[in-house]
Write a protein that holds these residues in place. Structure first.
Motif, short mmCIF file in Angstrom:
data_model
loop_
_atom_site.label_atom_id
_atom_site.label_comp_id
_atom_site.label_asym_id
_atom_site.label_seq_id
_atom_site.Cartn_x
_atom_site.Cartn_y
_atom_site.Cartn_z
N LEU A 96 0.85 -1.39 -0.07
CA LEU A 96 -0.07 -0.17 0.17
C LEU A 96 1.03 1.40 -0.05
O LEU A 96 1.92 1.35 0.46
CB LEU A 96 -0.87 0.08 1.24
CG LEU A 96 -1.78 -1.10 1.35
CD1 LEU A 96 -2.49 -1.13 2.63
CD2 LEU A 96 -2.94 -1.14 0.38
N ALA A 97 0.37 2.24 -0.56
CA ALA A 97 1.08 3.56 -0.55
C ALA A 97 0.11 4.81 -0.70
O ALA A 97 -1.02 4.71 -1.28
CB ALA A 97 1.99 3.60 -1.73
N GLN A 98 0.25 5.73 0.10
CA GLN A 98 -0.24 7.09 -0.24
C GLN A 98 0.17 7.84 -1.34
O GLN A 98 1.37 8.13 -1.51
CB GLN A 98 -0.22 8.02 0.96
CG GLN A 98 -0.93 9.10 1.00
CD GLN A 98 -0.88 10.10 2.00
OE1 GLN A 98 0.20 10.11 2.91
NE2 GLN A 98 -2.00 11.03 2.46
N ALA A 99 -0.97 8.17 -2.37
CA ALA A 99 -0.48 8.96 -3.53
C ALA A 99 -1.83 9.47 -4.10
O ALA A 99 -2.76 8.96 -3.87
CB ALA A 99 0.16 8.02 -4.62
N SER A 107 6.84 3.34 -9.95
CA SER A 107 8.15 2.68 -9.59
C SER A 107 8.60 3.07 -8.41
O SER A 107 9.34 2.39 -7.63
CB SER A 107 9.28 3.21 -10.82
OG SER A 107 8.88 2.66 -11.97
N ALA A 108 8.58 4.42 -8.02
CA ALA A 108 9.00 4.86 -6.86
C ALA A 108 8.16 4.33 -5.54
O ALA A 108 8.65 4.05 -4.54
CB ALA A 108 8.79 6.40 -6.64
N LEU A 109 6.64 4.26 -6.18
CA LEU A 109 6.05 3.64 -4.72
C LEU A 109 6.02 2.19 -4.46
O LEU A 109 6.12 1.80 -3.53
CB LEU A 109 4.37 4.14 -5.29
CG LEU A 109 4.24 5.40 -5.08
CD1 LEU A 109 2.66 5.60 -5.81
CD2 LEU A 109 4.10 5.93 -4.04
N PHE A 110 6.32 1.53 -5.50
CA PHE A 110 6.09 -0.04 -5.45
C PHE A 110 7.19 -0.79 -6.18
O PHE A 110 7.43 -2.02 -6.21
CB PHE A 110 4.79 -0.64 -6.47
CG PHE A 110 3.52 0.11 -5.80
CD1 PHE A 110 3.10 -0.23 -4.46
CD2 PHE A 110 2.80 0.78 -6.43
CE1 PHE A 110 1.81 0.44 -3.71
CE2 PHE A 110 1.61 1.41 -6.03
CZ PHE A 110 1.18 1.22 -4.55
#
Length: 215
Positions: A96-99, A107-110
């Motif tokens: 999971l990521a906040q975006a 690429s940066a998140l996952f």
């Protein structure tokens, strides 16, 4: 890191669902129709990477991960409050990521630039720049990948008083049905050389669309 505009929307969503998130899954099952149909329609191959944009409480990711255990799942949402609930529900099974759905770097998140399936379930009606979110999702598709979207429609086959009452209720939660979804999906598909499909569900209560990217 969210920019100023994204942070403002994130704060709005956090405030709206600060307490609602606790009962969100229980209450929304009565009127967010078509979500399970979308999950069934994903039909990813084993080993596929699947992203949900605007994943909220993680309800859909939980069910999708159970249905397709040989796939890897990811979720992003602009609301930190919703993600906290999703994290409690999903544990380490889903990344999971906040975006912001309109501007994110997968690429940066996952550490993954592309996805075989991306889906947005009752999310575009809450995203102000929803067409940008569709275009962004399309840019993250792998060759042969698909974007699946389900959301409210125009309720054209239902009694008018019902439709008016629903719209008033949805407005309390900053939800606006996107009645140009079919055209927007077609435009996005053309932008990646793909094709789009669209259908109304449940007498116009909901709509379901798919964009398929060519290999």
């Amino acid at each position: 890191m969210l920019d100023t505009t994204s942070r403002s929307h994130a704060d709005l969503m956090d405030e709206t669902y600060r307490h609602q998130r606790i009962i969100y899954d229980l209450t929304r099952k009565y009127y967010l129709f078509g979500r399970d149909r979308l999950i069934a329609g994903l039909a990813p191959k084993p080993g596929s990477h699947v992203l949900e944009v605007a994943c909220g409480t993680g309800r859909n990711l939980h069910l999708a991960a159970r249905k397709y255990p040989e796939c890897a799942f990811y979720g992003l949402d602009i609301s930190a409050k919703m993600l906290a609930t999703a994290s409690d529900k999903l544990g380490s099974r889903v990344q999971l990521a906040q975006a912001d759905a309109c501007d994110f770097n997968s690429s940066a998140l996952f550490h993954r630039p592309r996805f075989d399936r991306i889906f947005i379930s009752y999310g575009i009606s809450m995203i102000p720049a929803w067409k940008s979110a569709l275009r962004m999702a399309c840019r993250q598709l792998s060759p042969g990948g698909q974007l699946h979207v389900v959301d409210f429609s125009d309720q054209s086959g239902l009694p008018r008083p019902f439709g008016r009452a629903l719209h008033r209720w949805l407005a309390k939660f900053h939800v606006s049905p996107r009645l140009e979804l079919k055209q927007a999906l077609s435009a996005c598909a053309s932008g990646i050389g793909g094709i789009s499909q669209h259908q109304d569900l449940y007498r116009g209560y909901a709509q379901y669309g798919v964009i398929s990217k060519p290999y």
